[in-house]
Scaffold this active site. Sequence first.
Site, short mmCIF file in Angstrom:
data_model
loop_
_atom_site.label_atom_id
_atom_site.label_comp_id
_atom_site.label_asym_id
_atom_site.label_seq_id
_atom_site.Cartn_x
_atom_site.Cartn_y
_atom_site.Cartn_z
N HIS A 223 122.31 1.53 45.92
CA HIS A 223 122.04 0.41 45.00
C HIS A 223 123.09 0.38 43.91
O HIS A 223 123.83 1.35 43.71
CB HIS A 223 120.65 0.57 44.36
CG HIS A 223 120.55 1.77 43.45
ND1 HIS A 223 120.38 3.06 43.91
CD2 HIS A 223 120.65 1.89 42.10
CE1 HIS A 223 120.35 3.91 42.90
NE2 HIS A 223 120.53 3.23 41.77
N HIS A 280 125.71 3.42 44.52
CA HIS A 280 125.45 4.86 44.56
C HIS A 280 124.09 5.13 45.18
O HIS A 280 123.28 4.23 45.35
CB HIS A 280 125.58 5.47 43.16
CG HIS A 280 124.70 4.82 42.13
ND1 HIS A 280 124.95 3.58 41.58
CD2 HIS A 280 123.55 5.25 41.56
CE1 HIS A 280 124.00 3.28 40.72
NE2 HIS A 280 123.13 4.27 40.69
N ARG A 290 115.60 18.84 42.98
CA ARG A 290 116.59 18.33 42.04
C ARG A 290 115.94 17.36 41.05
O ARG A 290 115.05 16.59 41.42
CB ARG A 290 117.69 17.61 42.83
CG ARG A 290 118.69 16.87 42.00
CD ARG A 290 119.85 16.37 42.85
NE ARG A 290 120.82 15.73 42.01
CZ ARG A 290 120.90 14.42 41.81
NH1 ARG A 290 120.08 13.59 42.44
NH2 ARG A 290 121.80 13.92 41.01
#
Length: 351
Positions: A223, A280, A290
Amino acid sequence: MSSITEDVSIENLSSLQTLPDSFTWKHTAADSVLPPSSAAVKESIPIINLSDPDVTTLLGNACKTWGAFQIANHGVPQKLLDDIESLSKTFFDMPSERKLEAASSDKGASGYGEPRISTFFEKKMWSEGMTIADGSYRNQFLKIWPRDYTKYCRLVEEYKGEMEKLASRLLSSILGSLGVTVDDIEWAHKAKNSGSKMGSSVIRLNHYPVCPEPERAMGLAAHTDTCLLTILHQSNMGGLQVFKKESGWVTVEPIPGVLVVNIGDLFHILSNGKFHSVVHRAIVNQTRSRISVAYLWGGPAGDVEISPISKIAGPVGPCLYRPVTWSEYLRIKFEVFDKALDAIRVVNPTN
Ligand SMILES: C=C1C[C@]23C[C@@]1(O)CC[C@H]2[C@@]12CCC[C@@](C)(C(=O)O1)[C@H]2[C@@H]3C(=O)O
Ligand SMILES: O=C(O)CCC(=O)C(=O)O
Ligand SMILES: [Fe+2]
């Protein structure tokens, strides 16, 4: 083989041993989340020291070539970055029922839930997130953290303040590379002269749990961000990738204390297409979870229109886009997704 076919919710991802069908993506070769062959040159986005005397040129080049860069010497205290990361961990470590108490009422609003872009994809993303959009996050914090409510609200406000300062500084420097100043933008000039803040922003806490089959999953699908620019603090676990036409997907390796900056769609509009909003995504892994904290900066507070800077478009040159407020652009983006810029384009770039 995926064996679970029933509907699985994001708050339970950490406990899954196999990848459910609803989370299994069919990646094409171009989309592959596998590392590139060893022959490929390992490229990376520029790392820019904000104290470098050539900072304006370096930022300008990075915005033109990549639409993304990393920044060192940014002035945001390390303790603040650590504290916001540990707030995120505290939140995502809570039992599912408690996280759901903070569920967002709709996809754009403050609260816990799937990424807003999830409606555009057939498969689910291997991530959960908390959007901190406006004052309404306070009610959610009060519900889930009655004792630590004040401490956490203060932390969020301090984080916003520091990020906003940094974002305004980046704006000035980046504009310098185009030969313009904040005084060439009415809303930025007004904010500067009145000493008021350029404060429309959203914070998104992202959590990507350990994944049993990362090569067939997707943490956050490709996006561009809608805002002017995004400042991302990623934990010491990598996962962010940016797309470059000539190279494909390039991983942004985390560097302690260094922040990632992405150019968003509104900056593309402001620069009259000189800078591209970077595509990205976030991939996941099998060993460690993460966390990332994204500060999405929309520029002017209130419903102020953003349009191409006339000095950049040139006195006779065409403005490629019509003026648009962030909230209007968000509405368009979440109707037509990757066609949103086309939807507000007034001049074809080849004209
Ligand atoms: C103001 C917003 C920007 C955002 C959509 C949202 O309404 C709330 C969260 C933001 C976020 C964070 C993760 C990636 C993203 C594309 C998404 O789905 O939600 C961005 C949105 C954006 O930049 O448009
Ligand atoms: O988690 C990441 O690295 C990317 C997050 C992101 O793109 C976003 O929040 O908009
Ligand atoms: Fe993003």
